[in-house]
Enzyme design. Structure first.
Site, PDB file in Angstrom:
ATOM      1  N   ASP A  53       3.666  -0.013  -7.655  1.00  0.00           N
ATOM      2  CA  ASP A  53       2.301  -0.318  -8.086  1.00  0.00           C
ATOM      3  C   ASP A  53       1.275   0.437  -7.255  1.00  0.00           C
ATOM      4  O   ASP A  53       0.111   0.518  -7.641  1.00  0.00           O
ATOM      5  CB  ASP A  53       2.048  -1.825  -7.974  1.00  0.00           C
ATOM      6  CG  ASP A  53       0.708  -2.238  -8.545  1.00  0.00           C
ATOM      7  OD1 ASP A  53       0.461  -1.967  -9.740  1.00  0.00           O
ATOM      8  OD2 ASP A  53      -0.105  -2.826  -7.804  1.00  0.00           O
ATOM      9  N   HIS A  92      -1.639   0.173  -9.902  1.00  0.00           N
ATOM     10  CA  HIS A  92      -2.289  -0.676  -8.892  1.00  0.00           C
ATOM     11  C   HIS A  92      -2.973  -1.870  -9.559  1.00  0.00           C
ATOM     12  O   HIS A  92      -4.145  -2.172  -9.296  1.00  0.00           O
ATOM     13  CB  HIS A  92      -3.311   0.121  -8.065  1.00  0.00           C
ATOM     14  CG  HIS A  92      -3.580  -0.489  -6.716  1.00  0.00           C
ATOM     15  ND1 HIS A  92      -3.829   0.273  -5.600  1.00  0.00           N
ATOM     16  CD2 HIS A  92      -3.645  -1.787  -6.304  1.00  0.00           C
ATOM     17  CE1 HIS A  92      -4.039  -0.520  -4.565  1.00  0.00           C
ATOM     18  NE2 HIS A  92      -3.932  -1.778  -4.967  1.00  0.00           N
ATOM     19  N   SER A 139      -1.135  -4.984  -9.903  1.00  0.00           N
ATOM     20  CA  SER A 139      -0.295  -6.161  -9.694  1.00  0.00           C
ATOM     21  C   SER A 139      -1.106  -7.410  -9.340  1.00  0.00           C
ATOM     22  O   SER A 139      -0.665  -8.530  -9.581  1.00  0.00           O
ATOM     23  CB  SER A 139       0.750  -5.904  -8.608  1.00  0.00           C
ATOM     24  OG  SER A 139       0.144  -5.642  -7.359  1.00  0.00           O
ATOM     25  N   ARG A 164       0.853  -1.180   0.000  1.00  0.00           N
ATOM     26  CA  ARG A 164       0.000   0.000   0.000  1.00  0.00           C
ATOM     27  C   ARG A 164       0.892   1.235   0.000  1.00  0.00           C
ATOM     28  O   ARG A 164       1.950   1.249   0.630  1.00  0.00           O
ATOM     29  CB  ARG A 164      -0.932   0.031   1.218  1.00  0.00           C
ATOM     30  CG  ARG A 164      -2.108  -0.933   1.156  1.00  0.00           C
ATOM     31  CD  ARG A 164      -3.101  -0.525   0.068  1.00  0.00           C
ATOM     32  NE  ARG A 164      -4.297  -1.363   0.044  1.00  0.00           N
ATOM     33  CZ  ARG A 164      -4.434  -2.464  -0.688  1.00  0.00           C
ATOM     34  NH1 ARG A 164      -3.418  -2.877  -1.438  1.00  0.00           N
ATOM     35  NH2 ARG A 164      -5.555  -3.148  -0.670  1.00  0.00           N
ATOM     36  N   GLU A 217      -4.110   7.811  -5.132  1.00  0.00           N
ATOM     37  CA  GLU A 217      -4.331   7.144  -6.422  1.00  0.00           C
ATOM     38  C   GLU A 217      -5.606   7.658  -7.066  1.00  0.00           C
ATOM     39  O   GLU A 217      -6.615   7.847  -6.381  1.00  0.00           O
ATOM     40  CB  GLU A 217      -4.402   5.625  -6.215  1.00  0.00           C
ATOM     41  CG  GLU A 217      -3.092   5.050  -5.694  1.00  0.00           C
ATOM     42  CD  GLU A 217      -3.147   3.545  -5.454  1.00  0.00           C
ATOM     43  OE1 GLU A 217      -4.198   2.924  -5.732  1.00  0.00           O
ATOM     44  OE2 GLU A 217      -2.150   2.976  -4.993  1.00  0.00           O
TER      45      GLU A 217
END
Length: 320
Positions: free
Chosen positions: A255, A279, A281, A231, A260
């Protein structure tokens, strides 16, 4: 007699719906991605699978029937944990379904940075033939995996195929197969200076919030690569940017981010030593199948037997 009700806030195949309905033939099962399909059923739902924004207003009221929430994601940091705990709602996560795709992404980022694949892709776009000072290799290096859960264990297993020395970090400090050394989170200063790759696979909790900042980057090798698929809030992003700009670390594969989508004015976008993925993955063609077959259905069977759902039951005191 009113039927017991289960709501799933995701689009499933008919075969997947049938698998679930076979277990609860006398229940009303509402399935669909669109809010209009399940909105009016939330307050009466005994089980909800898949948390969405806005659900709190309907399913955590004093007269709601919710007893068990199965999330569709591994992380539960976005949930109203305290309210769910106060209502004695069981919460189970989708932890474990990501171990294959995320471990693949981790090594994709590590290999991309090590073998300069991202640089060569950019050169290809401009038809530029340049060595880009290629020289590193991944074999027999040391990887530090911060968070040895399902993802961390799979990552450690793959690392051994490259002959890597694996250092792990987990809350319990208990040993794990494929991990050569295990530390607790308060011992980061003992392992970071030895790592060629530092990989964050931890969940976001009160303890891990901004765990990695200037002090930790200063302890890393200047040649080290930093990978974060956990995170964004686990890392102090401005300190990461400065570490990259000042050569405290060699590069990063990211990632996840503090905010975001990553804002367009972030300097991370323009850095030659950074690979950014949005984000994704954990994305995989097998996601729903794994959640349903490996987690939801076993938990549902336990729940119907008047037992606590045991797969990935969230410990409210730990936050995961």
């Amino acid at each position: 007699m009113e039927k017991r009700k289960m709501v799933i806030t995701h689009k499933l195949t008919q075969q997947q719906v049938n698998l679930i309905q076979e277990i609860i033939p006398d229940w009303e099962l509402i399935v669909g991605k669109d809010k209009e399909i399940w909105q009016e059923h939330l307050q009466d739902a005994e089980i909800i699978a898949g948390w969405k924004r806005g659900l709190e207003e309907s399913c955590l009221t004093p007269d709601s029937k919710l007893k068990w929430l199965q999330t569709w994601s591994a992380g539960v940091n976005s949930l109203p944990i305290e309210k769910l705990e106060s209502k004695n709602v069981f919460v189970t996560s989708a932890n474990g379904v990501h171990s294959y795709p995320i471990s693949e992404t981790i090594f994709g980022l590590m290999l991309g940075l090590t073998r300069k694949i991202h640089t060569y892709v950019k050169n290809q776009q401009s038809k530029k033939w340049h060595h880009a000072n290629m020289g590193l290799e991944l074999h027999e290096k040391t990887i530090g995996i911060l968070g040895v859960g399902a993802i961390g264990k799979e990552t450690a297993k793959i690392a051994k195929a490259f002959g890597m020395h694996v250092i792990g970090v987990r809350h319990s400090g208990n040993p794990e197969e494929y991990v050569d050394e295990m530390y607790t989170p308060n011992k980061l200063d003992a392992l970071l200076p030895n790592c060629d790759y530092v990989v964050i696979t931890m969940p976001l909790t009160k303890e891990t919030y901004q765990l990695i900042g200037k002090e930790q980057f200063d302890q890393m090798k200047p040649s080290a690569f930093f990978i974060n698929i956990g995170r964004g809030e686990i890392v102090v992003e401005k300190d990461l940017v400065q570490a990259l700009q000042n050569g405290k670390i060699s590069g990063a594969g990211l990632d996840v981010f503090e905010k975001e989508p990553l804002t367009e004015d972030s300097p991370l976008w323009e850095m030659e030593n950074v690979i950014i993925t949005p984000h994704t993955s954990g994305s995989t063609e097998h996601y729903n199948q794994r959640v349903i077959e490996k987690i939801l259905i076993p938990n549902l069977k336990s729940y119907l037997s008047e037992q606590t759902p045991s797969e990935n039951l969230v410990d409210f005191s730990k936050g995961y």
